[in-house]
Design a protein around this motif. Structure first.
Motif, short mmCIF file in Angstrom:
data_model
loop_
_atom_site.label_atom_id
_atom_site.label_comp_id
_atom_site.label_asym_id
_atom_site.label_seq_id
_atom_site.Cartn_x
_atom_site.Cartn_y
_atom_site.Cartn_z
N ALA A 58 -3.36 4.74 3.25
CA ALA A 58 -2.55 4.83 2.03
C ALA A 58 -1.06 4.81 2.35
O ALA A 58 -0.28 4.15 1.68
CB ALA A 58 -2.92 6.09 1.25
N ALA A 59 -0.66 5.50 3.40
CA ALA A 59 0.75 5.50 3.79
C ALA A 59 1.19 4.11 4.24
O ALA A 59 2.30 3.67 3.93
CB ALA A 59 0.99 6.52 4.91
N GLY A 60 0.33 3.40 4.95
CA GLY A 60 0.67 2.07 5.47
C GLY A 60 0.67 0.96 4.44
O GLY A 60 1.21 -0.11 4.68
N GLY A 61 0.08 1.22 3.26
CA GLY A 61 0.03 0.19 2.23
C GLY A 61 0.65 0.62 0.92
O GLY A 61 0.58 -0.09 -0.07
N GLY A 62 1.28 1.77 0.93
CA GLY A 62 1.84 2.30 -0.30
C GLY A 62 3.28 1.90 -0.55
O GLY A 62 3.88 1.13 0.20
N GLU A 63 3.83 2.45 -1.61
CA GLU A 63 5.24 2.19 -1.96
C GLU A 63 6.11 2.45 -0.75
O GLU A 63 5.96 3.46 -0.06
CB GLU A 63 5.67 3.13 -3.10
CG GLU A 63 5.04 2.82 -4.42
CD GLU A 63 5.46 3.81 -5.50
OE1 GLU A 63 5.93 4.93 -5.17
OE2 GLU A 63 5.31 3.47 -6.68
N GLY A 64 7.01 1.52 -0.47
CA GLY A 64 7.93 1.68 0.64
C GLY A 64 7.45 1.16 1.97
O GLY A 64 8.24 0.97 2.89
N ALA A 65 6.16 0.93 2.13
CA ALA A 65 5.64 0.38 3.39
C ALA A 65 6.07 -1.08 3.51
O ALA A 65 6.16 -1.78 2.51
CB ALA A 65 4.12 0.49 3.44
N ILE A 66 6.33 -1.53 4.72
CA ILE A 66 6.81 -2.91 4.88
C ILE A 66 5.77 -3.87 5.45
O ILE A 66 5.87 -5.07 5.29
CB ILE A 66 8.09 -2.97 5.74
CG1 ILE A 66 7.83 -2.37 7.12
CG2 ILE A 66 9.24 -2.27 5.05
CD1 ILE A 66 8.97 -2.59 8.10
#
Length: 187
Positions: A58-66
């Motif tokens: 979720a962190a790697g594909g969420g808002e703000g991930a590049i």
């Protein structure tokens, strides 16, 4: 459900703290009758993964991930009813199949719309959001792979503007079967 997407659906990027919903939607997708053709993992493999895996995803594909963006369709009642993830591939890197990426591109994975919400235009809305993200990152094209026997998915991808590039790779679970690369070139 009407033949066109309702204004009541929200199409948006996931947030890192929504990892439980990311996990649940993926597990539901892996129960779909076409999952054995559409996904590279089984339900049993996914359900055995620790919460830390889903938090990282979720962190790697969420808002703000590049490097990736997971986009969901949220129904009026808050239920997540569809998803698409776009991975960003830089020119010169090696992709999942061992091929060299020739130019900046997006790679669509994890496409799923709950059966009771299919035909409402959600797949187009999800893909439009994914393409917008990829173009903003400088992608020259966006691609995906689809199993040779997954006619339903092939039809959906053609409907949103993707078509066969002519490239194929062996299917991970059976080298005698093929996955077809479909792509969408930036205009």
């Amino acid at each position: 459900m009407s033949a066109s997407i309702s204004d009541d659906y929200v199409i948006r990027a996931i947030r890192a703290d929504e990892w439980p919903a990311v996990k649940q939607l993926r597990l539901d997708a892996l129960r779909d009758p076409a999952a054995h053709l559409a996904f590279l993992e089984s339900y049993e493999e996914a359900v055995a993964k620790p919460d830390s895996f889903w938090q990282d995803r979720a962190a790697g594909g969420g808002e703000g991930a590049i490097g990736a963006r997971q986009i969901i369709a949220e129904a009026p009642d808050g239920e997540w009813v569809g998803t698409v993830t776009v991975l960003f591939e830089e020119a010169g890197t090696v992709d999942w199949a061992g091929g060299v990426v020739e130019r900046k591109q997006g790679h669509v994975v994890g496409v799923f719309v709950r059966p009771e919400h299919r035909g409402a235009g959600l797949i187009k809305a999800l893909f439009d959001a994914g393409l917008e993200w990829a173009w903003a990152r400088g992608a020259e094209r966006v691609r995906l792979y689809v199993h040779q026997d997954n006619g339903r998915a092939q039809a959906a991808y053609r409907k949103v503007g993707f078509g066969p590039s002519g490239e194929t790779v062996p299917f991970v679970h059976d080298a005698g079967q093929r996955e077809l690369e479909f792509d969408f070139e930036r205009e």
